[in-house]
Design a protein around this motif. Structure first.
Motif, short mmCIF file in Angstrom:
data_model
loop_
_atom_site.label_atom_id
_atom_site.label_comp_id
_atom_site.label_asym_id
_atom_site.label_seq_id
_atom_site.Cartn_x
_atom_site.Cartn_y
_atom_site.Cartn_z
N ALA A 49 -20.09 26.33 18.62
CA ALA A 49 -19.12 26.10 17.56
C ALA A 49 -19.53 24.97 16.62
N GLU A 50 -20.42 24.10 17.08
CA GLU A 50 -20.89 23.01 16.23
C GLU A 50 -21.84 23.49 15.14
N THR A 51 -22.46 24.67 15.34
CA THR A 51 -23.50 25.17 14.45
C THR A 51 -23.09 26.41 13.67
N PHE A 52 -22.26 27.26 14.29
CA PHE A 52 -21.95 28.56 13.71
C PHE A 52 -20.55 28.59 13.11
N ASP A 53 -20.38 29.44 12.11
CA ASP A 53 -19.06 29.63 11.50
C ASP A 53 -18.09 30.28 12.47
N HIS A 54 -18.59 31.23 13.25
CA HIS A 54 -17.77 31.94 14.22
C HIS A 54 -18.54 32.08 15.53
N VAL A 55 -17.82 31.98 16.63
CA VAL A 55 -18.40 32.22 17.96
C VAL A 55 -17.55 33.29 18.63
N LEU A 56 -18.19 34.39 19.03
CA LEU A 56 -17.52 35.48 19.72
C LEU A 56 -18.06 35.56 21.13
N VAL A 57 -17.17 35.64 22.11
CA VAL A 57 -17.59 35.73 23.50
C VAL A 57 -17.19 37.09 24.05
N ASP A 58 -18.20 37.89 24.42
CA ASP A 58 -17.97 39.18 25.05
C ASP A 58 -17.54 38.90 26.49
N THR A 59 -16.25 39.11 26.76
CA THR A 59 -15.65 38.63 28.00
C THR A 59 -15.16 39.80 28.85
#
Length: 248
Positions: free
Chosen positions: A122-132
């Motif tokens: 989250a510090e680097t990317f605009d969005h973080v998606l986690v395949d959960t």
């Protein structure tokens, strides 16, 4: 809950076979094509489906970064998904591991490490998606605890509806709110967004990149998941920018 910002989302399969991995990648591709930098982390250790969308060597994988190499930067495990002419970036950290390491990646300590990796992304990317995967393992708990939004993915069937109710109860026990429900292969009354069923073969290009109506559906998913409003494009752009996917 970890402080991971407002643009992190755990996409939780309410049941197996919901199409969570495919939807996660398609959503990431749509956002990246719209100029955003997106990271996808693979917490679905049992299926390891994210690796099917990637080519080239995967080393280290996410389970390694959660166990043997916790001090290694997340960037070492990111594999860029090739998107022609995209102005953004789609970077994936898949799980590809033998059973022994998979078992260690499912421990409570590894789940805490996953939370830290989500924060790091989250510090680097605009969005973080986690395949959960379904909420029945430590890594699922880590994902929903760290992400700022939790979205349930379910097939538009009676089994899917029941799984949404069951998973919502489990998340209540964890004091985690469900921010949205997305159904695949049709609509349910509980859904905030729905991705329509397709007749395409599993190895065909994803329908959200070949049919305008489905592209619009994935854009709606982006809206309910992240309050994002990505363009679906008026010309070649989006629909011609991604290679073949397989359904998982």
């Amino acid at each position: 809950m970890a402080d991971a910002g407002d643009e992190t989302a755990a996409l939780v399969g309410a049941t197996g076979g919901a199409g969570t991995t495919r939807l996660t990648v398609e959503l990431g591709a749509l956002l990246a094509n719209d100029g955003r930098d997106v990271a996808v982390l693979d917490a679905a250790f049992a299926t390891q489906g994210l690796s099917d969308y990637l080519s080239g060597r995967i080393d280290p994988d996410l389970t390694t970064l959660l166990t043997d190499e916790r001090d290694t930067p997340l960037s070492a495990g990111l594999v860029d998904f090739s998107l022609d002419d995209a102005t953004g970036r789609l970077a994936c950290c898949p799980a590809v591991a033998p059973f022994e390491r998979l078992a260690r990646a499912k421990t409570p300590a590894a789940a805490q490490a996953l939370e830290a990796r989500i924060d790091e992304a989250a510090e680097t990317f605009d969005h973080v998606l986690v395949d959960t995967p379904p909420v029945a393992a430590n890594q699922s708990v880590g994902a929903v605890n760290a992400a700022s939004r939790t979205v349930l993915i379910a097939p538009a069937t009676t089994r899917g509806r029941d799984a949404v109710q069951r998973t919502t109860g489990r998340l209540d026990d964890l004091d985690v709110d469900v921010d949205a429900v997305v159904t695949t292969r049709g609509e349910l009354s509980v859904a905030d967004a729905a991705v329509p069923e397709t007749d395409a073969e599993v190895t065909a290009a994803p329908t959200c990149l070949t049919e305008r109506s489905t592209a619009a559906a994935v854009a709606t998913v982006a809206s309910v998941v992240l309050d994002a409003d990505p363009s679906t494009g008026d010309g070649p752009g989006l629909l011609d920018s991604v290679g073949d996917f397989v359904s998982r």
